[in-house]
Design a protein around this motif. Sequence first.
Motif, PDB file in Angstrom:
ATOM      1  N   ARG A 144     -36.574  31.041  15.852  1.00 54.11           N
ATOM      2  CA  ARG A 144     -37.642  30.060  16.015  1.00 54.11           C
ATOM      3  C   ARG A 144     -39.005  30.744  16.029  1.00 54.11           C
ATOM      4  O   ARG A 144     -39.967  30.259  15.422  1.00 54.11           O
ATOM      5  N   ARG A 185     -42.002  30.190  13.401  1.00 48.17           N
ATOM      6  CA  ARG A 185     -43.298  29.729  13.886  1.00 48.17           C
ATOM      7  C   ARG A 185     -44.421  30.661  13.437  1.00 48.17           C
ATOM      8  O   ARG A 185     -45.502  30.221  13.042  1.00 48.17           O
ATOM      9  N   GLY A 201     -39.954  29.615  23.917  1.00 50.24           N
ATOM     10  CA  GLY A 201     -40.090  28.705  22.789  1.00 50.24           C
ATOM     11  C   GLY A 201     -41.331  27.845  22.828  1.00 50.24           C
ATOM     12  O   GLY A 201     -41.829  27.420  21.781  1.00 50.24           O
ATOM     13  N   VAL A 202     -41.853  27.569  24.040  1.00 47.74           N
ATOM     14  CA  VAL A 202     -42.970  26.623  24.131  1.00 47.74           C
ATOM     15  C   VAL A 202     -44.308  27.301  24.372  1.00 47.74           C
ATOM     16  O   VAL A 202     -45.357  26.727  24.052  1.00 47.74           O
ATOM     17  N   GLU A 259     -46.998  21.519  22.030  1.00 51.84           N
ATOM     18  CA  GLU A 259     -46.089  22.659  21.886  1.00 51.84           C
ATOM     19  C   GLU A 259     -44.673  22.281  22.315  1.00 51.84           C
ATOM     20  O   GLU A 259     -43.686  22.671  21.677  1.00 51.84           O
ATOM     21  N   HIS A 319     -41.319  22.142  19.971  1.00 53.36           N
ATOM     22  CA  HIS A 319     -40.095  22.867  20.348  1.00 53.36           C
ATOM     23  C   HIS A 319     -38.895  21.924  20.357  1.00 53.36           C
ATOM     24  O   HIS A 319     -37.809  22.276  19.874  1.00 53.36           O
TER      25      HIS A 319
END
Length: 528
Positions: A359, A363, A426-427, A439, A443
Amino acid sequence: LDHYFDLSLLNLYIHITGLCLGFLLFAFLWAVLGVFMAMMTNLYIKQWKLLENKFPNRERIFREFEDLYLEPKRTSKQQKDFNQKKLELEYFLIRQEFISPTFLPVVGEDFLRDDFDFSYYLGGCMAKASSESFRYAVSTLWAVLLSTAIYITAYKFTPNYMDFWIAAIPLVVLIFMLLVQFKLSSIYSQIVNVVYSPYDVNFTKFESLRQPLINLGRINLPKYLQGEAPPSIISSAGSEASILQNRHELLFWFGSPKFIVRFVHFVLVGQMIWMVWFWLQEFKNIEGWVRIVVSVAAWIVTLINLFLFTPRILRSYCTVASIQMLKDREVIRKVNNKAMAERSQLMMSLYRFLKAVNRASERESGIEDPANASKLREFAIELVTENFRLLNSNDPSQIRLAQLNRFAKLCGRNLTQEELMYLAHGVVQGPDHEIKLHEVMEHIKRVLGEVSQEPAKSSRKIIKDLVKKDKTVSINELKKLLGTTEMIEEDTVERITREIRYLPLKNAEISIELVGTLIRDSIQEFPR
């Protein structure tokens, strides 16, 4: 009973108050001994766990034992170390023969992985033996009735010799306990290669391979397997109605390993009845120094029987009655199920790591998988927005990193520390500790988009992209990949790589396809 009912007729035959007090004392003493046995069982499990943790260092321990054996005049400390290492080596020998039986005929899947937790298995057998000794069953009632009948008979027919019976009964029980301990030690010497010198120790070669025949020249044949079959086996072998006992079972009295547990159960009940009888009937008759000394000595012997010999006997029993031909398949399944649960957690940690890295890579590159374009349901958007507003009413567009766990709880998830760390990874996109609403939404979209991805396939793709290889990966490469981040602890990395080592090797490398399959088949919480 005396308060609510008129039991005057019954009182002619039974002392109701005394009977109730007897039951109360028996239950109290039984509970105290049960708690003590639970504590001793936990202590033995810890001791076996220490031995299990020393197994990887077995060669070094053997060399140290060999040096101490060759020492002409050992000091008291050296002798203590010598005895300790002797105990450790015997544990290693029992363990290796349990995992990879060399001499017994292979009639089923009897071989285990070399990382089988043998200490946990012995602990399970110890707990099982203790529960059988302290169970309430029909045999308990019979033991109570028989013990009570013995004391009543002695009291009615030999009232002048009760001092003798008070002293003799604990002593007789002590003699029987010593006989049981001696019998178990004798069985132990028959089924285990007792270590007297370095020449009695030979270690197998595991290395994730199950080839027991390669050890035939390295392991000594246990004594109970040497020679011809006992006459009892030969005489009953032709009778279809008879119940055959194998060589291991015939080492026990009456060819029944369970007899010792039943005997211990009867002795425990008898000793408890003796203690109750003493306090309710004989205590008031103690007069003079002789009776006081005899009573104190009898109590000391009783406490030795209950709190010293009983746990030792059960520990010895669970060793000799749970190995070789008497393996407990039920406990083995429990140990394997525990190992499978731990393996599931390890592979889930690896899977979370791979997904988090993927991820982050997507991103940073600005490339997003088409599947990640999933639209969120309107209610989900409203719930996330509402939770942000609850946590930060002044600015509902963001929350602090410290509030992330509370946010997850409001969304219906109680996260572990590992899950919380990956969620934060992830966030959180900026250098500050503020989490933006958009965000979190992005996610959630990415996670939803991964639902349709098959775990094995996605894991293989991510590993190939990270190691820049198409087919195989080495253990060192995988360990280096996992060690480049602080998201996985060093101990977890070692456990993961140790688990993956069990996959088939080809030119010292492991197939990436098999690694992906292992992840898929191990994890339990992934969406399908």
